[in-house]
Scaffold this motif. Structure first.
Motif, PDB file in Angstrom:
ATOM      1  N   SER A 163       0.837  -1.203   0.000  1.00  0.00           N
ATOM      2  CA  SER A 163       0.000   0.000   0.000  1.00  0.00           C
ATOM      3  C   SER A 163       0.869   1.250   0.000  1.00  0.00           C
ATOM      4  O   SER A 163       0.648   2.179  -0.783  1.00  0.00           O
ATOM      5  CB  SER A 163      -0.905   0.006   1.224  1.00  0.00           C
ATOM      6  N   ALA A 164       1.841   1.302   0.891  1.00  0.00           N
ATOM      7  CA  ALA A 164       2.679   2.499   0.987  1.00  0.00           C
ATOM      8  C   ALA A 164       3.706   2.561  -0.141  1.00  0.00           C
ATOM      9  O   ALA A 164       3.895   3.613  -0.767  1.00  0.00           O
ATOM     10  CB  ALA A 164       3.392   2.523   2.339  1.00  0.00           C
TER      11      ALA A 164
ATOM     12  N   GLU B 239      10.357  -5.908  -4.501  1.00  0.00           N
ATOM     13  CA  GLU B 239       9.208  -6.622  -3.919  1.00  0.00           C
ATOM     14  C   GLU B 239       9.491  -8.129  -3.876  1.00  0.00           C
ATOM     15  O   GLU B 239       9.891  -8.721  -4.874  1.00  0.00           O
ATOM     16  CB  GLU B 239       7.948  -6.323  -4.746  1.00  0.00           C
ATOM     17  N   ALA B 240       9.209  -8.719  -2.713  1.00  0.00           N
ATOM     18  CA  ALA B 240       9.456 -10.160  -2.544  1.00  0.00           C
ATOM     19  C   ALA B 240       8.465 -11.007  -3.343  1.00  0.00           C
ATOM     20  O   ALA B 240       8.807 -12.085  -3.829  1.00  0.00           O
ATOM     21  CB  ALA B 240       9.354 -10.520  -1.058  1.00  0.00           C
TER      22      ALA B 240
ATOM     23  N   TRP C 177       2.347 -13.988   3.130  1.00  0.00           N
ATOM     24  CA  TRP C 177       3.410 -14.398   4.064  1.00  0.00           C
ATOM     25  C   TRP C 177       2.876 -15.401   5.085  1.00  0.00           C
ATOM     26  O   TRP C 177       3.648 -16.170   5.656  1.00  0.00           O
ATOM     27  CB  TRP C 177       3.978 -13.181   4.802  1.00  0.00           C
TER      28      TRP C 177
ATOM     29  N   SER D 274      -0.580  -5.979   0.861  1.00  0.00           N
ATOM     30  CA  SER D 274      -1.858  -6.361   1.484  1.00  0.00           C
ATOM     31  C   SER D 274      -3.036  -5.677   0.797  1.00  0.00           C
ATOM     32  O   SER D 274      -4.166  -6.152   0.908  1.00  0.00           O
ATOM     33  CB  SER D 274      -1.827  -6.054   2.982  1.00  0.00           C
TER      34      SER D 274
ATOM     35  N   ASN E 243      -6.668  -7.612   0.510  1.00  0.00           N
ATOM     36  CA  ASN E 243      -7.538  -7.176   1.613  1.00  0.00           C
ATOM     37  C   ASN E 243      -9.001  -7.127   1.187  1.00  0.00           C
ATOM     38  O   ASN E 243      -9.351  -7.459   0.052  1.00  0.00           O
ATOM     39  CB  ASN E 243      -7.041  -5.850   2.213  1.00  0.00           C
ATOM     40  N   ALA E 244      -9.866  -6.688   2.128  1.00  0.00           N
ATOM     41  CA  ALA E 244     -11.311  -6.703   1.859  1.00  0.00           C
ATOM     42  C   ALA E 244     -11.797  -5.400   1.222  1.00  0.00           C
ATOM     43  O   ALA E 244     -13.004  -5.225   1.041  1.00  0.00           O
ATOM     44  CB  ALA E 244     -12.073  -6.998   3.143  1.00  0.00           C
TER      45      ALA E 244
ATOM     46  N   THR F 238     -12.350  -2.454   2.124  1.00  0.00           N
ATOM     47  CA  THR F 238     -13.144  -1.478   2.878  1.00  0.00           C
ATOM     48  C   THR F 238     -12.313  -0.215   3.072  1.00  0.00           C
ATOM     49  O   THR F 238     -11.166  -0.297   3.527  1.00  0.00           O
ATOM     50  CB  THR F 238     -13.509  -2.074   4.256  1.00  0.00           C
TER      51      THR F 238
ATOM     52  N   VAL G 182      14.604  -8.862   0.157  1.00  0.00           N
ATOM     53  CA  VAL G 182      15.653  -8.043   0.788  1.00  0.00           C
ATOM     54  C   VAL G 182      16.117  -8.740   2.062  1.00  0.00           C
ATOM     55  O   VAL G 182      15.299  -9.133   2.905  1.00  0.00           O
ATOM     56  CB  VAL G 182      15.130  -6.619   1.106  1.00  0.00           C
TER      57      VAL G 182
ATOM     58  N   ASN H  68       7.308  -6.968   8.619  1.00  0.00           N
ATOM     59  CA  ASN H  68       8.617  -7.122   7.985  1.00  0.00           C
ATOM     60  C   ASN H  68       9.514  -5.891   8.096  1.00  0.00           C
ATOM     61  O   ASN H  68      10.735  -6.017   8.007  1.00  0.00           O
ATOM     62  CB  ASN H  68       8.446  -7.523   6.522  1.00  0.00           C
TER      63      ASN H  68
ATOM     64  N   ALA I 183       2.444   1.074   7.473  1.00  0.00           N
ATOM     65  CA  ALA I 183       1.562   1.045   8.646  1.00  0.00           C
ATOM     66  C   ALA I 183       2.347   0.948   9.956  1.00  0.00           C
ATOM     67  O   ALA I 183       1.811   1.257  11.017  1.00  0.00           O
ATOM     68  CB  ALA I 183       0.592  -0.124   8.532  1.00  0.00           C
TER      69      ALA I 183
ATOM     70  N   ASN J 264     -10.341   0.665   9.633  1.00  0.00           N
ATOM     71  CA  ASN J 264      -9.448  -0.152   8.805  1.00  0.00           C
ATOM     72  C   ASN J 264      -8.216   0.671   8.413  1.00  0.00           C
ATOM     73  O   ASN J 264      -8.296   1.898   8.276  1.00  0.00           O
ATOM     74  CB  ASN J 264     -10.198  -0.621   7.559  1.00  0.00           C
ATOM     75  N   THR J 265      -7.120  -0.007   8.180  1.00  0.00           N
ATOM     76  CA  THR J 265      -5.836   0.706   8.147  1.00  0.00           C
ATOM     77  C   THR J 265      -5.254   0.979   6.757  1.00  0.00           C
ATOM     78  O   THR J 265      -4.198   1.605   6.642  1.00  0.00           O
ATOM     79  CB  THR J 265      -4.802  -0.100   8.964  1.00  0.00           C
ATOM     80  N   ASN J 266      -5.925   0.516   5.701  1.00  0.00           N
ATOM     81  CA  ASN J 266      -5.333   0.718   4.376  1.00  0.00           C
ATOM     82  C   ASN J 266      -5.350   2.196   3.967  1.00  0.00           C
ATOM     83  O   ASN J 266      -4.351   2.722   3.470  1.00  0.00           O
ATOM     84  CB  ASN J 266      -6.087  -0.129   3.344  1.00  0.00           C
TER      85      ASN J 266
END
Ligand code: FAD
Length: 541
Positions: free
Chosen positions: A15-16, A36-37, A63, A89, A93-94, A96, A224, A262, A509, A519-521
């Motif tokens: 997201s970030a 990106e992994a 993960w 994520s 994610n959902a 929302t 990484v 991570n 986050a 929600n945190t997104n």
């Protein structure tokens, strides 16, 4: 070993990381590497809004962490999914979309994150979003010009979802047009990151357009292993691509956006963290920073299932024929049951009118389902609905710490749930609110059976016990590299720079000083957009 050089190196295309990759390359001057992994997000079940049950436990995209047995939750170990794919994520994610409450960000500012108060945050959200809202006659209207699509899908909700709003009305609870608007308190249809019937992740909104720029390089399937710190400065990043070890040098900065689990893991593996713990694993200490990995906050929620006397989403998706018809409708029109995420109605409420801000978030879903041992989500066949409550602002804090010097070894996650009296008190407040809702004339009138455990018959002790036995994460880990005043109480300053290390920021986050109420997104992407402003501003001086 192969080496290369960039102005900025971003670790994690979640997201970030996607927001940063877009903003830092926009002026065409900065050469940026995004590592990106995970792999591509071009997968059917990522794009279909209701498909997130299918990626929930897929090890190719996830993960798939597990917490330590959590004493507050009867020593249960809880499954914590995290996206390992382009979009991170935001791809699993959902969808929302919840900005959070003004008080959340006032509290960020109070705890030392100067500049992150509500006025600045609100303006940043306005730059981030394009909202597709429905007019009274159901015609979509566009507001704003940000890259992130936020849609009102209430015209496509399952008809049963209207019952939740009627129930709130029975109880005299506030009903709001939009919890992301000027009146965030009350129930409303949720807004979602969906555009034209497809998930609109951070990768769709920000990374895909940015990838056309020649000054952005994206490497996927690249893990990484550590950051290289020389004389107090982050100079390079070491990562594994297949069997090859790669080194990338950063002329200006390394930005860690690997998420709340991570990011602290990577700092610790690189010698930034609690010195004693790092030495115990044979890691050379570059910066003794005791708070790295501490401060973990997450949301817990409890759900109750009810059998309904009226059809719900179960009647469509709980059987093969309904699934096929819904699939066909989706393929032909990009609409219908598969085009709407499962969280359809909910919002913020106060359990006590004397409180100055809401303290519980509700989720009311027109479906009931269970998760198999394999992680597969299975929708019930008979009509049913689900009511769920999440205390907004837990005060307990847990931790994330490495268990070895190897990046491949999952870090130890200790949520430390319900460690404070106020969190234990919120369990009862949230449960009583759900009980009130379940007993509203509207919902009582469409309830055929309350599935066990029966919320209505519980006394306080049983309610507390049930929460400890069944409550689970809502997948919102935050705060493990939080912003604050100094190294004594935090990991980052208010410009997201790691205390005591030059050329290094954490932007994701994990940087929240406290978890936001919802929600945190949304707050993660907002944080990354403002972080990009700060990074570019500092690069000019
Ligand atoms: C199942 C689920 C449902 C959710 N539902 C919602 C919702 O409906 N609404 C909402 O607002 N929030 C929701 N969330 C939470 C929200 O998606 C996250 O808070 C948000 O995406 C966090 O963004 P981030 O940038 O911090 O981390 P992430 O998006 O997780 O990104 C981190 C990225 O870094 C990569 N990475 C990590 N370590 C390394 C390494 N060593 N090397 C290279 N790359 C690495 C990861 O693969 C990942 O792509 C949900 C989360 C999950 C898991």
């Amino acid at each position: 070993m192969t080496a290369s050089e960039f102005d900025f190196i971003i670790i994690g295309a979640g997201s970030a990381g996607c927001v940063l990759a877009d903003r830092l390359t926009a002026n065409g001057n900065n050469k940026v590497l995004l590592i990106e992994a995970g792999g591509s997000d071009a997968k059917f079940w990522i794009k279909v809004p209701l498909g997130y049950g299918m990626t929930y436990a897929d090890p190719k995209l996830n993960w798939g962490y597990n917490t330590q047995p959590d004493p507050g939750l009867k020593s249960r170990s809880i499954y914590w999914p995290r996206g390992k794919v382009i979009g991170g994520s935001s791809s699993i994610n959902a969808m929302t979309y919840v900005r959070g409450l003004p008080q959340d960000f006032q509290d960020w500012e109070t705890s030392g994150a100067t500049g992150w108060g509500w006025d600045n945050v609100r303006r940043t959200y306005e730059r981030l979003e394009t909202s597709s809202e429905l007019s009274p006659d159901g015609v979509p209207q566009k507001y704003g010009s940000g890259s992130l699509w936020v849609s009102d899908l209430s015209d496509q909700m399952n008809p049963f979802s209207r019952r939740f709003l009627q129930a709130a009305n029975d109880l005299g609870w506030p009903i709001t047009e939009n919890m992301n608007g000027a009146r965030p308190e009350g129930l409303s249809p949720y807004r979602s990151n969906v555009r034209n019937g497809r998930r609109w992740s951070a990768a769709d909104a920000f990374l895909r357009p940015a990838r056309r720029r020649r000054n952005l390089k994206v490497v996927t399937g690249a893990l990484v292993e550590k950051l290289v710190i020389k004389e107090g400065r982050a100079t390079s990043v070491r990562y594994k691509l297949g069997n090859q070890t790669m080194i990338a040098h950063a002329i200006r900065e390394v930005i860690v956006s690997a998420g709340a689990i991570n990011s602290p893991q990577l700092l610790q593996l690189s010698g930034i963290g609690p010195a004693e713990h790092l030495r115990a694993h044979g890691i050379e200490v570059h910066q003794d920073l005791g708070e790295v990995g501490k401060g973990l906050q997450d949301h817990l929620a409890i759900s109750y299932h009810f059998r309904a006397t009226e059809p719900t989403l179960n009647n469509i998706l709980g059987n093969r024929r309904g699934q096929l018809l819904a699939g066909l409708k989706y393929m032909l029109t990009r609409r219908g049951p598969l085009a709407v995420p499962v969280n359809q109605v909910g919002g913020f409420l106060r359990t006590d009118r004397t409180k100055n801000t809401p303290d519980v978030q509700l989720f009311c879903n027109p479906a009931t389902y269970s998760t198999r041992e394999t992680g597969k989500v299975v929708i019930d066949r008979v009509p049913g609905f689900l009511l769920s409550a999440q205390p907004c602002r837990p005060t307990s804090r847990g931790s994330v710490r490495i268990q070895s010097a190897k990046v491949a070894d999952a870090p130890v996650i200790e949520p430390n749930s319900l460690a404070t009296e106020s969190d234990r008190d919120m369990v009862l407040r949230a449960g009583r609110l759900l009980r009130e809702l379940a007993l509203s004339p509207t919902l009582a009138g469409v309830t055929k059976e309350r599935k066990s455990p029966d919320l209505i018959r519980m006394d306080d002790d049983e309610m507390r016990d049930d929460f400890r036995a069944r409550a689970s994460t809502v997948f919102h880990p935050t705060c493990t590299c939080r912003m604050g005043r100094s190294a004594a109480d935090s990991v980052l300053d208010a410009r997201l720079r790691v205390h005591g290390v030059r050329g290094l920021r954490v932007v994701d986050a994990s940087a929240f000083p406290n978890i936001t109420s919802g929600n945190t997104n949304a707050p993660t992407m907002m944080l990354a957009l403002r972080a990009a402003d700060l990074i570019l501003e500092d690069a000019r001086t």
